[in-house]
Design a protein around this motif. Structure first.
Motif, PDB file in Angstrom:
ATOM      1  N   SER A 149       0.779  -1.014  -0.296  1.00  0.00           N
ATOM      2  CA  SER A 149      -0.045  -0.111   0.111  1.00  0.00           C
ATOM      3  C   SER A 149       0.955   1.214   0.022  1.00  0.00           C
ATOM      4  O   SER A 149       2.050   1.247   0.392  1.00  0.00           O
ATOM      5  N   SER A 150       0.164   2.397  -0.430  1.00  0.00           N
ATOM      6  CA  SER A 150       0.959   3.746  -0.276  1.00  0.00           C
ATOM      7  C   SER A 150       1.176   4.128   1.148  1.00  0.00           C
ATOM      8  O   SER A 150       0.797   3.657   2.104  1.00  0.00           O
ATOM      9  N   THR A 151       1.962   4.942   1.336  1.00  0.00           N
ATOM     10  CA  THR A 151       2.322   5.717   2.664  1.00  0.00           C
ATOM     11  C   THR A 151       3.093   6.985   2.453  1.00  0.00           C
ATOM     12  O   THR A 151       3.605   7.281   1.448  1.00  0.00           O
ATOM     13  N   ARG A 176      19.883   5.780  -3.206  1.00  0.00           N
ATOM     14  CA  ARG A 176      20.359   4.559  -3.322  1.00  0.00           C
ATOM     15  C   ARG A 176      19.414   3.609  -2.663  1.00  0.00           C
ATOM     16  O   ARG A 176      19.664   2.323  -2.333  1.00  0.00           O
ATOM     17  N   ARG A 177      18.268   3.833  -2.202  1.00  0.00           N
ATOM     18  CA  ARG A 177      16.871   3.231  -2.093  1.00  0.00           C
ATOM     19  C   ARG A 177      17.360   2.336  -0.606  1.00  0.00           C
ATOM     20  O   ARG A 177      17.221   1.174  -0.441  1.00  0.00           O
ATOM     21  N   LEU A 178      17.773   3.133   0.452  1.00  0.00           N
ATOM     22  CA  LEU A 178      18.289   2.505   1.600  1.00  0.00           C
ATOM     23  C   LEU A 178      17.377   3.092   2.589  1.00  0.00           C
ATOM     24  O   LEU A 178      17.673   2.540   3.802  1.00  0.00           O
ATOM     25  N   ILE A 179      16.567   4.047   2.736  1.00  0.00           N
ATOM     26  CA  ILE A 179      15.801   4.508   3.794  1.00  0.00           C
ATOM     27  C   ILE A 179      14.624   3.756   4.110  1.00  0.00           C
ATOM     28  O   ILE A 179      14.443   3.515   5.386  1.00  0.00           O
ATOM     29  N   PHE A 180      14.055   3.272   3.221  1.00  0.00           N
ATOM     30  CA  PHE A 180      12.887   2.411   3.417  1.00  0.00           C
ATOM     31  C   PHE A 180      13.014   1.064   2.807  1.00  0.00           C
ATOM     32  O   PHE A 180      13.906   0.726   1.869  1.00  0.00           O
ATOM     33  N   THR A 181      12.321  -0.022   3.334  1.00  0.00           N
ATOM     34  CA  THR A 181      12.107  -1.245   2.497  1.00  0.00           C
ATOM     35  C   THR A 181      10.825  -1.783   2.724  1.00  0.00           C
ATOM     36  O   THR A 181      10.022  -1.081   3.295  1.00  0.00           O
ATOM     37  N   ILE A 182      10.664  -3.039   2.273  1.00  0.00           N
ATOM     38  CA  ILE A 182       9.123  -3.588   2.332  1.00  0.00           C
ATOM     39  C   ILE A 182       9.366  -4.920   3.273  1.00  0.00           C
ATOM     40  O   ILE A 182      10.403  -5.625   3.130  1.00  0.00           O
ATOM     41  N   GLY A 183       8.602  -4.900   4.213  1.00  0.00           N
ATOM     42  CA  GLY A 183       8.445  -6.053   5.252  1.00  0.00           C
ATOM     43  C   GLY A 183       7.256  -5.907   6.175  1.00  0.00           C
ATOM     44  O   GLY A 183       6.424  -5.716   5.895  1.00  0.00           O
ATOM     45  N   LEU A 190       1.781  -5.608  10.538  1.00  0.00           N
ATOM     46  CA  LEU A 190       1.207  -5.860   9.389  1.00  0.00           C
ATOM     47  C   LEU A 190       2.348  -6.249   8.473  1.00  0.00           C
ATOM     48  O   LEU A 190       3.605  -5.633   8.470  1.00  0.00           O
ATOM     49  N   ASN A 191       2.197  -7.286   7.379  1.00  0.00           N
ATOM     50  CA  ASN A 191       3.500  -7.790   6.473  1.00  0.00           C
ATOM     51  C   ASN A 191       2.890  -6.962   5.247  1.00  0.00           C
ATOM     52  O   ASN A 191       2.095  -6.318   5.104  1.00  0.00           O
ATOM     53  N   ASN A 192       4.059  -6.689   4.382  1.00  0.00           N
ATOM     54  CA  ASN A 192       3.981  -6.353   2.798  1.00  0.00           C
ATOM     55  C   ASN A 192       3.683  -5.068   2.937  1.00  0.00           C
ATOM     56  O   ASN A 192       2.840  -4.513   2.127  1.00  0.00           O
TER      57      ASN A 192
END
Length: 236
Positions: A149-151, A176-183, A190-192
């Motif tokens: 989902s969006s955030t 560099r795509r380091l500040i957030f991740t998906i998990g 909550l997952n994903n």
């Protein structure tokens, strides 16, 4: 009977497993075949900023700290630490940093999904906005093909020279795509979902550390150390 043993190797927590009289059969192995190791997670040692890695135990200085055996096809990094060529090549597929001193030998890119980072300026604060639309997890994420989902998140830095420095580092980390991740969310369970990725932000202007806000005199130092552990510095 399976024998498993945890080893603390620099910034890595490693599990080795074997059956007496048989060769180990784990998933991740060195190319020369003398040791098979499974890397379960990369552990950021935030309580050790001095660079001390005394937890690494070797039989001699000629042993590789990854496979704990004599070095074969020796490869020495710019930081002057040496490993088996196959061992260090395998580790660099996870994170291009020396397992002993955490010196980076390349650019570390994360798994942050597509989004935007914006900055506004006030007299006292530098509000930083992050916005992510909904999307589909890619092959680098925990559940490829599943939706997330969006955030939106807002964080605050002080409007000072050191705050501007941290802002530059955060911008580099975001690219560099380091500040957030998906998990899995630590707050909702909550997952994903899109989550922070171990680079702490101040999401409130007040209330102190317990409210993720200021005053917190050591925050700017801590966040720079968290960024350094991901290879983000001004010295690159």
């Amino acid at each position: 009977m399976n024998v498993t043993q945890w080893r603390s190797v620099g910034t890595f927590l490693i599990l080795t497993s074997h059956t007496p009289g048989h060769q180990p059969t784990n998933l991740f192995s060195t190319s020369h075949g003398k040791s098979h190791i499974l890397v379960l997670r990369i552990r950021e040692m935030m309580d050790n900023t001095s660079g001390d890695r005394s937890c690494v135990v070797r039989k001699s200085t000629e042993d590789c700290v990854i496979c704990m055996d004599s070095i074969q096809q020796k490869k020495t990094l710019r930081c002057l630490h040496s490993f088996c060529s196959g061992c260090i090549d395998s580790f660099f597929k996870l994170k291009p940093a020396c397992p002993i001193c955490n010196t980076y030998h390349g650019v570390y890119t994360g798994t942050q999904p597509a989004g935007t980072m914006t900055v506004t300026r006030t007299r006292q604060h530098l509000p930083v906005g992050y916005k992510f639309p909904p999307g589909i997890q890619g092959p680098e994420h925990p559940n490829p093909g599943m939706r997330y989902s969006s955030t939106c998140r807002t964080a605050y830095l002080p409007a000072c020279e050191e705050g501007e420095k941290v802002l530059r580092l955060l911008s580099k980390a975001f690219n560099r795509r380091l500040i957030f991740t998906i998990g899995r969310s630590a707050t909702t369970g909550l997952n994903n979902v899109i989550t922070w990725n171990d680079i702490h932000h101040k999401t409130s202007m007040g209330g102190g550390p317990q409210c993720f806000g200021y005053p917190d005199p050591a925050y700017l130092f801590r966040v720079q150390e968290e960024l350094r552990l991901k290879g983000v510095t001004e010295d690159e």
